[in-house]
Design a protein around this motif. Structure first.
Motif, PDB file in Angstrom:
ATOM      1  N   ASP A  27       9.010  -2.103  -6.946  1.00 30.98           N
ATOM      2  CA  ASP A  27      10.404  -1.848  -6.563  1.00 30.98           C
ATOM      3  C   ASP A  27      10.605  -1.954  -5.051  1.00 30.98           C
ATOM      4  N   GLU A  28       9.567  -1.575  -4.289  1.00 28.47           N
ATOM      5  CA  GLU A  28       9.661  -1.598  -2.831  1.00 28.47           C
ATOM      6  C   GLU A  28       9.168  -2.922  -2.244  1.00 28.47           C
ATOM      7  N   ASN A  29       8.930  -3.904  -3.130  1.00 28.21           N
ATOM      8  CA  ASN A  29       8.535  -5.256  -2.715  1.00 28.21           C
ATOM      9  C   ASN A  29       7.220  -5.278  -1.942  1.00 28.21           C
ATOM     10  N   ILE A  30       6.365  -4.310  -2.217  1.00 28.80           N
ATOM     11  CA  ILE A  30       5.027  -4.321  -1.628  1.00 28.80           C
ATOM     12  C   ILE A  30       4.136  -5.291  -2.391  1.00 28.80           C
ATOM     13  N   ASP A 150      -4.644  -2.093 -10.691  1.00 30.87           N
ATOM     14  CA  ASP A 150      -4.271  -0.734 -10.306  1.00 30.87           C
ATOM     15  C   ASP A 150      -5.112  -0.252  -9.120  1.00 30.87           C
ATOM     16  N   ALA A 151      -6.429  -0.457  -9.209  1.00 31.66           N
ATOM     17  CA  ALA A 151      -7.326  -0.013  -8.142  1.00 31.66           C
ATOM     18  C   ALA A 151      -7.057  -0.743  -6.840  1.00 31.66           C
ATOM     19  N   THR A 152      -6.600  -1.987  -6.927  1.00 30.35           N
ATOM     20  CA  THR A 152      -6.332  -2.792  -5.735  1.00 30.35           C
ATOM     21  C   THR A 152      -4.984  -2.457  -5.120  1.00 30.35           C
ATOM     22  N   VAL A 153      -3.953  -2.388  -5.943  1.00 33.45           N
ATOM     23  CA  VAL A 153      -2.591  -2.185  -5.430  1.00 33.45           C
ATOM     24  C   VAL A 153      -2.450  -0.837  -4.729  1.00 33.45           C
ATOM     25  N   ARG A 154      -3.109   0.186  -5.238  1.00 30.07           N
ATOM     26  CA  ARG A 154      -2.972   1.510  -4.618  1.00 30.07           C
ATOM     27  C   ARG A 154      -3.540   1.552  -3.203  1.00 30.07           C
ATOM     28  N   LEU A 155      -4.325   0.545  -2.829  1.00 29.83           N
ATOM     29  CA  LEU A 155      -4.891   0.489  -1.478  1.00 29.83           C
ATOM     30  C   LEU A 155      -3.989  -0.235  -0.493  1.00 29.83           C
ATOM     31  N   LEU A 156      -2.917  -0.853  -0.987  1.00 23.65           N
ATOM     32  CA  LEU A 156      -2.015  -1.574  -0.092  1.00 23.65           C
ATOM     33  C   LEU A 156      -1.229  -0.598   0.782  1.00 23.65           C
ATOM     34  N   PRO A 157      -1.007  -0.921   2.040  1.00 23.49           N
ATOM     35  CA  PRO A 157      -0.235  -0.031   2.919  1.00 23.49           C
ATOM     36  C   PRO A 157       1.143   0.271   2.345  1.00 23.49           C
ATOM     37  N   GLY A 158       1.502   1.550   2.334  1.00 22.88           N
ATOM     38  CA  GLY A 158       2.815   1.972   1.871  1.00 22.88           C
ATOM     39  C   GLY A 158       2.905   2.317   0.409  1.00 22.88           C
ATOM     40  N   VAL A 159       1.826   2.074  -0.361  1.00 20.13           N
ATOM     41  CA  VAL A 159       1.883   2.348  -1.805  1.00 20.13           C
ATOM     42  C   VAL A 159       1.717   3.833  -2.090  1.00 20.13           C
ATOM     43  N   LEU A 160       0.729   4.455  -1.475  1.00 21.82           N
ATOM     44  CA  LEU A 160       0.524   5.889  -1.666  1.00 21.82           C
ATOM     45  C   LEU A 160       1.339   6.664  -0.639  1.00 21.82           C
TER      46      LEU A 160
END
Length: 246
Positions: A27-30, A150-160
């Motif tokens: 939704d946040e286009n990350i 899932d394990a990869t995306v949560r490491l992207l800046p701004g996701v957590l």
């Protein structure tokens, strides 16, 4: 980040990626996640994607044409991006946190989810990584791809929400994560350790580090082989091995 998933069952990804952290990241286009049903490139009116192996043998193999043509479509849509092409394969290298961090640095990931007995070997010429979720066989690569994404995306800046959350996770530091507590301080005779309630952050950090060492020693001793233990760490572990008798 852009993620494409080549799969025969795109509907499997609808629910997992339509909730929680992954949905918020989209939704946040990350991250942009798309599925491509490569059966549309199957052979003949029945869209056949598998065939018997040359030389005989059990099971069916994914044919090369559908995968190659699906990759042609992805490359045509994004011709300049450098892509990591990841093949879901029980014979691949084991997936771990280090590999998730490596994937998270890429701009475009493509996951190829197999089915049947295996792949026509020529498909491997397309890929950069052959990865396994573990030493077992699933009915298809979709579940493995979901876990890796899932394990990869949560490491992207701004996701957590908390930038330190990923850094403190088990495996991120090289140790298993320390125990956590929240209110109430006492529940059914079980009390939150006093050190976490005294406000001394230096002691709290020391306690957390030693608890991580203890949990790792108790549950995953193999991880300590690659962890840079200090002399104090070694003394603490020696006390775990040979506790001082009082």
């Amino acid at each position: 980040m852009k993620i494409d998933i080549l799969t025969l069952f795109p509907e499997m990804f609808t629910s997992p990626f339509n909730a929680s952290i992954i949905k918020r990241a989209m939704d946040e286009n990350i991250v942009e996640i798309s599925t491509l049903d490569f059966r549309q490139y199957g052979i003949g009116k029945h869209k056949i994607v598998d065939d018997t192996p040359y030389g005989g043998g059990a099971g069916m193999l994914l044919k090369p044409e559908p995968i190659f043509e699906a990759m042609d479509e992805i490359n045509a849509a994004d011709p300049t991006a450098e892509k990591r092409i990841i093949l879901m394969d029980p014979a691949g290298k084991p997936f771990n946190h280090e590999l998730a961090e490596d994937f998270s640095k890429s701009d475009h990931l493509v996951f190829i989810c197999g089915h049947y007995e295996g792949y026509d070997e020529r498909i491997r010429t397309l890929v950069t990584d052959e990865v396994s979720l573990g030493d077992y066989v699933l009915t298809g690569g979709e579940l493995a791809a979901m876990v890796m994404i899932d394990a990869t995306v949560r490491l992207l800046p701004g996701v957590l929400g908390n930038v330190d959350s990923a850094k403190e996770d088990s495996h991120a530091s090289g140790l298993l994560e320390y125990p956590h507590y929240t209110r109430p301080a006492m529940y059914r005779g079980m009390e939150v350790p006093e050190v976490l309630r005294n406000g001394n952050h230096q002691l709290i950090e020391k306690w957390r580090h030693q608890e991580s060492l203890k949990r790792t020693y108790d549950r995953r001793k193999d991880m300590l082989k690659n962890y840079p233990l200090t002399e104090e760490d070694k003394q603490f572990i020696q006390q775990l091995i040979n506790p001082i008798q009082k």
